[in-house]
Enzyme design. Structure first.
Site, PDB file in Angstrom:
ATOM      1  N   PRO A 110       0.643  -1.293   0.080  1.00 34.44           N
ATOM      2  CA  PRO A 110      -0.072   0.141  -0.155  1.00 34.44           C
ATOM      3  C   PRO A 110       0.703   1.229  -0.063  1.00 34.44           C
ATOM      4  CG  PRO A 110       0.004  -0.978   2.057  1.00 34.44           C
ATOM      5  CD  PRO A 110       0.662  -1.978   1.428  1.00 34.44           C
ATOM      6  N   CYS A 111       1.601   1.583  -1.031  1.00 37.98           N
ATOM      7  CA  CYS A 111       2.300   2.855  -1.217  1.00 37.98           C
ATOM      8  C   CYS A 111       1.209   4.152  -1.323  1.00 37.98           C
ATOM      9  CB  CYS A 111       3.051   2.789  -2.311  1.00 37.98           C
ATOM     10  SG  CYS A 111       2.247   2.318  -3.812  1.00 37.98           S
ATOM     11  N   HIS A 112       0.057   3.864  -1.402  1.00 36.60           N
ATOM     12  CA  HIS A 112      -0.774   4.809  -1.611  1.00 36.60           C
ATOM     13  C   HIS A 112      -1.119   5.568  -0.062  1.00 36.60           C
ATOM     14  CE1 HIS A 112      -3.401   1.408  -0.675  1.00 36.60           C
ATOM     15  NE2 HIS A 112      -4.298   2.181  -0.059  1.00 36.60           N
TER      16      HIS A 112
END
Length: 155
Positions: A123-125
């Site tokens: 989850p880089c978001h």
């Protein structure tokens, strides 16, 4: 080297191109149009599609898929730290730099985040600027905002 296979998946944030090997998920790319499918291990592909659909429908908060992330040891340490950021929460690039034991590597963390080969699942978001503002996202800020809002609504 194992074979690479791929399949497109329509989602609320557009087409995703899922790339996998015989035994693990290798990448997810944002795509503007369907790519030629190269089907392989249908069980792994089916499971990846099922989990992504569950995520977008609010039924899944964590993914359970074998991952084959290609990168440097530093990038892999960042990507591992990203996976520790809880669903519906955010962290800053500085938080990730501290988590990997390199508090001065904020810019390098940003670059590793940008090169994350498996967005959404890794989850880089969930990574934002220290000032609380949304910063770059390989898939576009509108996708990042959508994913963060989705997680907030579900949480």
């Amino acid at each position: 080297m194992p074979g690479l296979y791929s399949q497109s998946l329509e989602t609320p944030i557009g087409l995703l191109q899922i790339v996998f090997t015989d035994s693990a998920l290798r990448a997810i790319h944002f795509s503007e149009q369907p790519q030629t499918a190269h089907p392989g291990n249908s069980e792994l592909l089916s499971e990846a599609i099922r989990q992504l659909q569950q995520y977008f429908s609010g039924e899944r908060q964590q993914f359970d898929l074998p991952l084959d992330m290609q990168g440097t040891p530093f990038q892999k340490s960042v990507w591992q730290a990203l996976q520790a950021v809880p669903f519906g929460k955010t962290a800053s690039y500085k938080d990730i730099a501290v988590a990997i034991g390199n508090p001065k590597a904020v810019r390098a963390v940003g670059l590793a985040n940008k090169r994350n080969p498996i967005p959404i699942i890794v989850p880089c978001h969930r990574i934002i600027g220290s000032n609380g503002k949304l910063t770059g996202y390989a898939g576009g800020l509108w996708r990042k905002e959508y994913l963060l809002n989705l997680e907030q609504e579900i949480r």
